[in-house]
Design a protein around this motif. Structure first.
Motif, PDB file in Angstrom:
ATOM      1  N   THR A  91     -58.398  63.086  52.235  1.00  0.00           N
ATOM      2  CA  THR A  91     -58.938  64.450  52.401  1.00  0.00           C
ATOM      3  C   THR A  91     -58.383  65.359  51.307  1.00  0.00           C
ATOM      4  N   LEU A  92     -57.092  65.234  51.025  1.00  0.00           N
ATOM      5  CA  LEU A  92     -56.467  66.049  49.973  1.00  0.00           C
ATOM      6  C   LEU A  92     -56.930  65.589  48.590  1.00  0.00           C
ATOM      7  N   ALA A  93     -56.998  64.277  48.404  1.00  0.00           N
ATOM      8  CA  ALA A  93     -57.420  63.733  47.100  1.00  0.00           C
ATOM      9  C   ALA A  93     -58.833  64.201  46.750  1.00  0.00           C
ATOM     10  N   LEU A  94     -59.734  64.164  47.743  1.00  0.00           N
ATOM     11  CA  LEU A  94     -61.117  64.580  47.480  1.00  0.00           C
ATOM     12  C   LEU A  94     -61.214  66.104  47.320  1.00  0.00           C
ATOM     13  N   MET A  95     -60.334  66.830  48.014  1.00  0.00           N
ATOM     14  CA  MET A  95     -60.324  68.295  47.868  1.00  0.00           C
ATOM     15  C   MET A  95     -60.104  68.668  46.399  1.00  0.00           C
ATOM     16  N   TRP A  96     -59.154  67.962  45.742  1.00  0.00           N
ATOM     17  CA  TRP A  96     -58.864  68.229  44.326  1.00  0.00           C
ATOM     18  C   TRP A  96     -59.896  67.604  43.415  1.00  0.00           C
ATOM     19  N   LEU A  97     -60.302  66.393  43.719  1.00  0.00           N
ATOM     20  CA  LEU A  97     -61.288  65.730  42.861  1.00  0.00           C
ATOM     21  C   LEU A  97     -62.562  66.565  42.759  1.00  0.00           C
ATOM     22  N   ILE A 106     -69.944  72.818  35.859  1.00  0.00           N
ATOM     23  CA  ILE A 106     -70.164  74.153  35.290  1.00  0.00           C
ATOM     24  C   ILE A 106     -70.120  74.088  33.761  1.00  0.00           C
ATOM     25  N   LEU A 107     -69.218  73.261  33.230  1.00  0.00           N
ATOM     26  CA  LEU A 107     -69.144  73.102  31.773  1.00  0.00           C
ATOM     27  C   LEU A 107     -70.467  72.558  31.225  1.00  0.00           C
ATOM     28  N   LEU A 108     -70.972  71.494  31.839  1.00  0.00           N
ATOM     29  CA  LEU A 108     -72.221  70.893  31.352  1.00  0.00           C
ATOM     30  C   LEU A 108     -73.404  71.838  31.539  1.00  0.00           C
ATOM     31  N   ASN A 127     -67.578  77.963  27.097  1.00  0.00           N
ATOM     32  CA  ASN A 127     -68.103  77.135  28.182  1.00  0.00           C
ATOM     33  C   ASN A 127     -66.961  76.591  29.045  1.00  0.00           C
ATOM     34  N   VAL A 128     -65.889  76.147  28.367  1.00  0.00           N
ATOM     35  CA  VAL A 128     -64.736  75.593  29.080  1.00  0.00           C
ATOM     36  C   VAL A 128     -64.055  76.687  29.914  1.00  0.00           C
ATOM     37  N   THR A 129     -63.937  77.879  29.335  1.00  0.00           N
ATOM     38  CA  THR A 129     -63.272  78.983  30.047  1.00  0.00           C
ATOM     39  C   THR A 129     -64.074  79.389  31.282  1.00  0.00           C
ATOM     40  N   PHE A 143     -47.711  78.065  35.317  1.00  0.00           N
ATOM     41  CA  PHE A 143     -47.375  76.896  34.495  1.00  0.00           C
ATOM     42  C   PHE A 143     -48.606  76.032  34.209  1.00  0.00           C
ATOM     43  N   VAL A 144     -49.376  75.759  35.252  1.00  0.00           N
ATOM     44  CA  VAL A 144     -50.572  74.924  35.051  1.00  0.00           C
ATOM     45  C   VAL A 144     -51.625  75.683  34.240  1.00  0.00           C
ATOM     46  N   GLN A 145     -51.641  77.021  34.398  1.00  0.00           N
ATOM     47  CA  GLN A 145     -52.567  77.815  33.569  1.00  0.00           C
ATOM     48  C   GLN A 145     -52.202  77.681  32.091  1.00  0.00           C
ATOM     49  N   THR A 208     -51.790  77.289  45.669  1.00  0.00           N
ATOM     50  CA  THR A 208     -51.749  77.049  44.225  1.00  0.00           C
ATOM     51  C   THR A 208     -50.700  75.990  43.891  1.00  0.00           C
ATOM     52  N   VAL A 209     -50.938  75.295  42.770  1.00  0.00           N
ATOM     53  CA  VAL A 209     -49.946  74.318  42.291  1.00  0.00           C
ATOM     54  C   VAL A 209     -49.311  74.853  41.016  1.00  0.00           C
TER      55      VAL A 209
HETATM   56  C1  EIS Z   1     -53.220  67.626  43.069  1.00  0.00           C
HETATM   57  O1  EIS Z   1     -53.159  68.064  41.735  1.00  0.00           O
HETATM   58  C2  EIS Z   1     -53.377  66.111  43.049  1.00  0.00           C
HETATM   59  O2  EIS Z   1     -54.630  65.793  42.449  1.00  0.00           O
HETATM   60  C3  EIS Z   1     -53.315  65.557  44.468  1.00  0.00           C
HETATM   61  C4  EIS Z   1     -52.075  66.038  45.190  1.00  0.00           C
HETATM   62  O3  EIS Z   1     -50.937  65.498  44.562  1.00  0.00           O
HETATM   63  C5  EIS Z   1     -52.030  67.544  45.134  1.00  0.00           C
HETATM   64  C6  EIS Z   1     -50.759  68.074  45.808  1.00  0.00           C
HETATM   65  O4  EIS Z   1     -50.827  69.448  45.921  1.00  0.00           O
HETATM   66  O5  EIS Z   1     -52.042  68.008  43.763  1.00  0.00           O
HETATM   67  O6  EIS Z   1     -51.296  69.626  39.555  1.00  0.00           O
HETATM   68  C7  EIS Z   1     -52.570  69.160  39.155  1.00  0.00           C
HETATM   69  C8  EIS Z   1     -53.607  69.741  40.086  1.00  0.00           C
HETATM   70  N1  EIS Z   1     -54.877  69.149  39.807  1.00  0.00           N
HETATM   71  C9  EIS Z   1     -53.234  69.442  41.549  1.00  0.00           C
HETATM   72  C10 EIS Z   1     -52.831  69.642  37.751  1.00  0.00           C
HETATM   73  C11 EIS Z   1     -53.070  68.788  36.753  1.00  0.00           C
HETATM   74  C12 EIS Z   1     -53.225  69.265  35.347  1.00  0.00           C
HETATM   75  C13 EIS Z   1     -54.408  70.158  35.211  1.00  0.00           C
HETATM   76  C14 EIS Z   1     -54.424  70.875  33.918  1.00  0.00           C
HETATM   77  C15 EIS Z   1     -55.544  71.889  33.879  1.00  0.00           C
HETATM   78  C16 EIS Z   1     -56.515  71.594  32.827  1.00  0.00           C
HETATM   79  C17 EIS Z   1     -57.861  72.226  33.047  1.00  0.00           C
HETATM   80  C18 EIS Z   1     -58.979  71.522  32.364  1.00  0.00           C
HETATM   81  C19 EIS Z   1     -59.181  71.841  30.925  1.00  0.00           C
HETATM   82  C20 EIS Z   1     -60.114  70.883  30.315  1.00  0.00           C
HETATM   83  C21 EIS Z   1     -60.615  71.232  28.972  1.00  0.00           C
HETATM   84  C22 EIS Z   1     -61.776  70.327  28.704  1.00  0.00           C
HETATM   85  C23 EIS Z   1     -62.349  70.438  27.347  1.00  0.00           C
HETATM   86  C24 EIS Z   1     -63.503  69.532  27.157  1.00  0.00           C
HETATM   87  C25 EIS Z   1     -65.308  66.850  30.274  1.00  0.00           C
HETATM   88  C26 EIS Z   1     -64.002  67.457  30.438  1.00  0.00           C
HETATM   89  C27 EIS Z   1     -63.631  67.398  31.863  1.00  0.00           C
HETATM   90  C28 EIS Z   1     -62.375  68.095  32.184  1.00  0.00           C
HETATM   91  C29 EIS Z   1     -62.139  67.985  33.677  1.00  0.00           C
HETATM   92  C30 EIS Z   1     -60.947  68.748  34.085  1.00  0.00           C
HETATM   93  C31 EIS Z   1     -60.616  68.495  35.516  1.00  0.00           C
HETATM   94  C32 EIS Z   1     -59.239  69.006  35.822  1.00  0.00           C
HETATM   95  C33 EIS Z   1     -58.839  68.650  37.229  1.00  0.00           C
HETATM   96  C34 EIS Z   1     -57.511  69.252  37.562  1.00  0.00           C
HETATM   97  C35 EIS Z   1     -57.206  69.111  39.036  1.00  0.00           C
HETATM   98  C36 EIS Z   1     -55.922  69.868  39.318  1.00  0.00           C
HETATM   99  O7  EIS Z   1     -55.860  71.043  39.153  1.00  0.00           O
HETATM  100  S1  EIS Z   1     -53.637  63.183  45.524  1.00  0.00           S
HETATM  101  O8  EIS Z   1     -53.294  64.166  44.330  1.00  0.00           O
HETATM  102  O9  EIS Z   1     -53.994  63.916  46.701  1.00  0.00           O
HETATM  103  O10 EIS Z   1     -54.712  62.320  45.055  1.00  0.00           O
HETATM  104  O11 EIS Z   1     -52.420  62.396  45.728  1.00  0.00           O
END
Ligand code: EIS
Length: 209
Positions: A91-97, A106-108, A127-129, A143-145, A208-209
């Motif tokens: 449930t948590l994994a899909l919430m993030w996925l 949204i990018l596409l 587009n990414v922003t 930090f993640v931002q 938030t993470v």
């Molecule tokens: C979750 O992560 C885990 O996924 C989850 C569980 O552990 C949970 C616990 O709270 O945390 O911390 C992660 C978070 N995931 C939370 C952050 C990871 C780094 C994200 C960095 C942000 C980058 C933004 C994207 C910029 C992309 C530029 C692209 C230019 C082309 C075609 C490109 C596609 C890009 C797709 C980007 C998707 C980003 C998804 C980030 C998800 C996130 O925020 S569990 O794990 O339950 O499975 O154990």
């Protein structure tokens, strides 16, 4: 053949249930795509998404007949882990996925709609922003931002990104965007259905993470 068209999402049935096996097969092609984006910052994102998929698959494989749809998994986990749910298991994994999938959607869509920075037409930062602000930003602390800002600087040129979507083949921009638009039909419907399921089951969290 385009990379996107090779891995089309299936049309949803009228009840909008998402078949777990088909969903896992289709999303499992997404992580490999990050390899052609070039920068190592994308490996962080790739491993996060891979982790989500692995976790959902792990639950599914324990009892495929029980977990035919994604909703079957959420409902079963709600019963099994009443205290921690929804911050638990698949449930948590899909919430993030789903947030990562929404980002990609949204990018596409933004590229397909022709949103662009007229002064820098070969950059995709606008587009990414847009995708980041709508899909992910509110779930990220400072930090993640910052990681996002690094990824933003490493974003490929528009022309290279479209080429990567077409598996490195030289296709005309308009042909590639036509493929993107076709891909988005079932993809968007699937992502919407997953969001709707989280709302209906009251499974969405906004920490938030
Ligand atoms: C979750 O992560 C885990 O996924 C989850 C569980 O552990 C949970 C616990 O709270 O945390 O911390 C992660 C978070 N995931 C939370 C952050 C990871 C780094 C994200 C960095 C942000 C980058 C933004 C994207 C910029 C992309 C530029 C692209 C230019 C082309 C075609 C490109 C596609 C890009 C797709 C980007 C998707 C980003 C998804 C980030 C998800 C996130 O925020 S569990 O794990 O339950 O499975 O154990």
């Amino acid at each position: 053949m385009s990379l996107l068209l090779d891995n089309q999402f299936k049309e949803l049935p009228p009840d909008k249930s998402v078949d777990t096996k088909l969903f896992l097969e289709t999303v499992s092609h997404i992580p490999a795509f990050f390899d052609c984006l070039g920068s190592s910052v994308f490996s962080v994102i790739k491993s996060d998404i891979n982790g989500n998929i692995t976790k959902i698959r792990g639950v599914y494989l324990k009892d495929p007949a029980k977990y035919v749809t994604l909703q079957d998994i959420l409902v079963a986990e709600r019963e099994a882990h009443a205290a921690e749910w929804p911050k638990v298991g698949a449930t948590l994994a899909l919430m993030w996925l789903k947030r990562g999938l929404r980002f990609i959607q949204i990018l596409l869509q933004s590229l397909a709609d022709g949103d662009r920075d007229e002064n820098n037409p070969n950059l995709i930062q606008v587009n990414v922003t847009k995708a980041y602000q709508q899909a992910l930003k509110k779930y990220h602390g400072w930090f993640v931002q910052r990681i996002f800002q690094v990824a933003l600087h490493a974003a490929p040129y528009r022309s290279n990104f479209l080429k990567a979507l077409s598996k490195g083949e030289e296709v005309k921009e308009e042909d590639c965007l036509a493929n993107v638009r076709q891909f988005l039909v079932n993809y968007t419907a699937t992502v919407d259905a997953i969001y709707e399921m989280y709302t209906n089951l009251n499974a969405e969290l906004d920490y938030t993470v």
